[in-house]
Design a protein around this motif. Structure first.
Motif, PDB file in Angstrom:
ATOM      1  N   SER A 160       6.875   6.766   8.945  1.00 34.32           N
ATOM      2  CA  SER A 160       5.684   6.912   8.094  1.00 34.32           C
ATOM      3  C   SER A 160       4.728   7.951   8.656  1.00 34.32           C
ATOM      4  O   SER A 160       4.199   8.793   7.921  1.00 34.32           O
ATOM      5  N   VAL A 161       4.498   7.913   9.968  1.00 34.44           N
ATOM      6  CA  VAL A 161       3.560   8.852  10.593  1.00 34.44           C
ATOM      7  C   VAL A 161       4.035  10.294  10.424  1.00 34.44           C
ATOM      8  O   VAL A 161       3.297  11.164   9.947  1.00 34.44           O
ATOM      9  N   PHE A 162       5.291  10.573  10.801  1.00 30.75           N
ATOM     10  CA  PHE A 162       5.803  11.934  10.701  1.00 30.75           C
ATOM     11  C   PHE A 162       5.967  12.364   9.238  1.00 30.75           C
ATOM     12  O   PHE A 162       5.763  13.530   8.906  1.00 30.75           O
ATOM     13  N   VAL A 170       0.837  -1.206   0.000  1.00 30.31           N
ATOM     14  CA  VAL A 170       0.000   0.000   0.000  1.00 30.31           C
ATOM     15  C   VAL A 170       0.870   1.254   0.000  1.00 30.31           C
ATOM     16  O   VAL A 170       0.600   2.218  -0.724  1.00 30.31           O
ATOM     17  N   GLN A 171       1.942   1.244   0.807  1.00 29.52           N
ATOM     18  CA  GLN A 171       2.807   2.419   0.857  1.00 29.52           C
ATOM     19  C   GLN A 171       3.519   2.648  -0.475  1.00 29.52           C
ATOM     20  O   GLN A 171       3.655   3.791  -0.917  1.00 29.52           O
ATOM     21  N   PHE A 172       3.962   1.582  -1.121  1.00 31.97           N
ATOM     22  CA  PHE A 172       4.626   1.756  -2.405  1.00 31.97           C
ATOM     23  C   PHE A 172       3.641   2.186  -3.494  1.00 31.97           C
ATOM     24  O   PHE A 172       4.050   2.830  -4.463  1.00 31.97           O
ATOM     25  N   ASN A 173       2.365   1.846  -3.375  1.00 28.47           N
ATOM     26  CA  ASN A 173       1.364   2.422  -4.271  1.00 28.47           C
ATOM     27  C   ASN A 173       1.365   3.933  -4.144  1.00 28.47           C
ATOM     28  O   ASN A 173       1.316   4.656  -5.145  1.00 28.47           O
ATOM     29  N   LEU A 231      -3.569   6.617   0.658  1.00 26.82           N
ATOM     30  CA  LEU A 231      -2.807   5.366   0.627  1.00 26.82           C
ATOM     31  C   LEU A 231      -1.778   5.323   1.758  1.00 26.82           C
ATOM     32  O   LEU A 231      -1.568   4.270   2.378  1.00 26.82           O
ATOM     33  N   GLY A 232      -1.148   6.459   2.040  1.00 27.00           N
ATOM     34  CA  GLY A 232      -0.182   6.504   3.130  1.00 27.00           C
ATOM     35  C   GLY A 232      -0.828   6.233   4.477  1.00 27.00           C
ATOM     36  O   GLY A 232      -0.253   5.536   5.326  1.00 27.00           O
TER      37      GLY A 232
END
Length: 661
Positions: free
Chosen positions: A382-384, A314-317, A598-599
């Motif tokens: 990822s959050v920040f 999902v993150q790479f999308n 997505l992120g």
């Protein structure tokens, strides 16, 4: 980057042929010359592998940089460009699973060499349409350069001179850190090469450049997109040469044999005995095939591996879609040229990513983070990172003032969807074509779809610039008298947009660095959550990322971006071409919003990974404590029983002795 680079280096070093029945796993070197030969061939392999990764990464980076050039050259929408970009990964879909599993048993250097040849030929084929299609044609008003004659861009009903379309006629014509670092450098050179080629006219070498009347800032400009593919293809072919000269395996130095402390030794390399083969013995393909499906079941039955795979996909999308259309976003949102967009991405953004990956690796090594620690760092980055990314919504520019599309011909903002019309009273007598997009900037700061729609009556040439006069629609918006004029090209955005672009670059660099901090921790987490015997886990992970993210993300990002188009171009056959003008607000919300959604989904999946890890850790700790307690109780019980039985067997003991005493 391909996650199998570490496998390649380690496997090439460790495959050694042992005599039948010999139990020792150590390799004996008969002479110092053999040691030097081994080290020399190993350096050649490492250098060649690094060059392969550089060529592959350069090609991928250059492909991203040519998106807008290909779109203009072939007059196609963003959705179709997304299909072209995603098709770069389709070849991996066909072979990556089997190569990652069976390649460990076969002649890996030759397999790598063959892959380089295929990649090089494929890259060269991308450039071939340039040599088989007609030369690029752009619409312009043609004037005699040394003449004072003027023509009427507005073709009145009573009859006037026609605008002439200018058609350009053709003329005759040392370690895995090493590998990963080079793979990061590749995209930098790819985008910089894209920036250089975007400054060169598409038909350079085939036409007289003195006759080209447009500049790289013109919306009709197309750079020499094909030139970079020829360079990248040749580099890929050269990268294949060393691998055809290398042996299947090398004996491993003693110092390397005894080093088992690194992550790759623990989680990538299988037991040494697994690769012991008799001289001349061939791998049994059928036995490997029978073990393939059980290996897959074992992998997907691992909850940590499966959840991390979903989170990464999902993150790479999010990341693939964002990177693919970032040059286009910079061009449309901030009015920058294609060359400058590629330059800032290659020189600023990608080095920030490389620095973030390096910093993440340093943090893992310095603080000796456990699996839970790696998962926390991966989640925190990822959050920040996405919180910083959220601020980009406020760093957009207003729509360009385009008469009939974003503002009315009177200069009133905004124009609703139903009120959009290129025709107005000021150009009603002109026979203008709605399919033509030849933007003209009026002296009032408003862009018109063409000089005809601006109602211009006369024009002449000043150098390479065409100046239009007596433009009736310009006079209406200016609300003053005078000889209203305009020049070819779109009006520049206001000065505030330039400041927004600088802020965008700063936030973008910080965001890229923050998101990439979790790269190495995530990779270490992937290695630690699988068994050492399941080497195919890395290949399956790479396959999933490419198939479920690399292929579809550019496509659906492009489809949604196309919905923000205000003015479509049309081909000569009448079919829809590429978009000429986007709604800046809609483009920004779609591009940034889809990336953010997505992120956010990947963050929730990363939280699930961390919770699963903690649950497994707690359950295993409890199991260990319970087992230890049971062992202690059992030991104490055995000691008591032993003491009792020993007491009863004592000949000086009789029942009631303690009572009597």
């Amino acid at each position: 980057m391909d996650t199998s680079s570490k496998e390649n280096v380690q496997f090439f070093c460790k495959n050694s042929v042992q005599p039948v029945g010999r139990p020792s796993f150590k390799t004996e070197y008969p002479s110092s010359e053999k040691k030097e030969s081994c080290c020399g061939e190993l350096k050649v392999f490492l250098g060649g592998l690094s060059f392969v990764y550089f060529a592959k990464a350069l090609t991928e980076g250059y492909l991203k940089s040519t998106i807008t050039q290909i779109e203009r050259r072939f007059d196609i929408p963003s959705s179709l460009v997304g299909v072209i970009d995603g098709s770069f990964e389709i070849g991996n879909l066909l072979v990556i699973t089997f190569v990652s599993y069976f390649g460990a048993k076969l002649h890996r250097p030759k397999i790598i060499g063959a892959g380089c040849l295929v990649m090089g030929v494929g890259t060269l084929l991308i450039a071939m349409p340039q040599f088989f299609m007609e030369q690029y044609k752009y619409e312009k008003y043609s004037l005699f350069s040394n003449s004072t004659l003027s023509i009427s861009p507005c073709l009145l009903e009573s009859g006037s001179q026609l605008p002439v379309s200018v058609v350009e006629k053709s003329q005759p014509k040392t370690s895995d850190g090493c590998v990963q670092t080079v793979a990061i450098i590749g995209p930098i050179f790819g985008f910089l090469l894209g920036s250089l080629c975007a400054k060169l006219y598409v038909d350079i070498g085939f036409v007289n450049l003195d006759q080209v009347t447009i500049t790289p800032k013109d919306p009709q400009w197309v750079g020499a997109w094909w030139l970079g593919y020829l360079i990248a293809g040749i580099i890929s072919l050269l990268a294949a040469v060393p691998f055809w000269c290398l042996p299947k395996s090398l004996p491993r130095p003693q110092s390397r044999e005894d080093s088992n402390s690194s992550e790759k030794s623990k989680f990538i390399i299988d037991d040494h005995i697994k690769y012991q083969t008799h001289a001349g013995e061939k791998a049994n393909i059928m036995e490997m095939a029978r073990d393939f499906l059980p290996s897959l079941r074992s992998l997907f039955g691992n909850p940590v591996y499966f959840l991390y795979l979903c989170a990464s996909t999902v993150q790479f999308n999010s990341l693939f879609g964002m990177v693919t259309y970032k040059p286009k976003y910079i061009e449309q949102q901030y009015g920058q040229s294609s060359s400058k967009a590629n330059f800032v991405i290659g020189l600023i953004n990608i080095p920030a990513v490389a620095l973030g990956i390096f910093s993440g690796g340093i943090a893992m090594k310095k603080f000796r983070l456990s699996m839970c620690g790696a998962a926390k760092l991966y989640l925190g980055s990822s959050v920040f990172g996405y919180l910083l990314f959220l601020s980009l919504f406020a760093l957009g520019c207003e729509n360009s003032d385009v008469a009939g599309l974003t503002v009315s011909y009177q200069g009133i903002k905004p124009v609703s969807y139903h009120e959009r019309a290129l025709f107005s009273d000021c150009n009603s007598r002109c026979k203008c074509s709605e399919t033509k997009w030849e933007p003209m900037c009026g002296e009032n700061g408003i862009t018109y779809a063409s000089a005809c729609f601006a109602g211009c009556q006369t024009s002449n040439m000043s150098g390479k610039n065409i100046i239009f006069y007596n433009c009736t629609c310009v006079g209406i918006a200016a609300s003053k008298s005078g000889n209203f004029s305009g020049m070819v090209g779109r009006c520049q955005k206001d000065n505030g947009c330039s400041k927004m672009f600088l802020y965008f670059l700063v936030i973008s660099v910080i965001t890229s660095y923050t998101l990439s901090l979790g790269g190495i921790p995530g990779y270490i987490l992937l290695l630690r959550c699988i068994k050492a015997t399941l080497k195919s886990a890395l290949g399956i992970y790479t396959l999933a990322i490419r198939v479920l993210a690399g292929i579809p993300a550019p496509v659906y990002f492009g489809v949604l971006i196309d919905t923000s188009c205000l003015q479509w171009g049309f081909k000569r056959c009448g079919s829809k071409g590429s978009c000429r003008l986007y709604d800046s607000h809609a483009f920004r919300y779609i591009y940034l919003g889809l990336t953010m959604i997505l992120g956010t989904m990947s963050i929730f999946l990363s939280i699930a990974v961390l919770l699963t890890l903690k649950k497994n850790y707690v359950s295993k700790r409890r199991s260990f404590i319970n087992k230890r307690d049971r062992t202690m109780i059992s030991t104490r019980f055995r000691k008591e029983n032993y003491a009792t039985s020993d007491h009863l067997l004592n000949p000086n003991y009789w029942p009631g002795k303690e009572t009597r005493l």
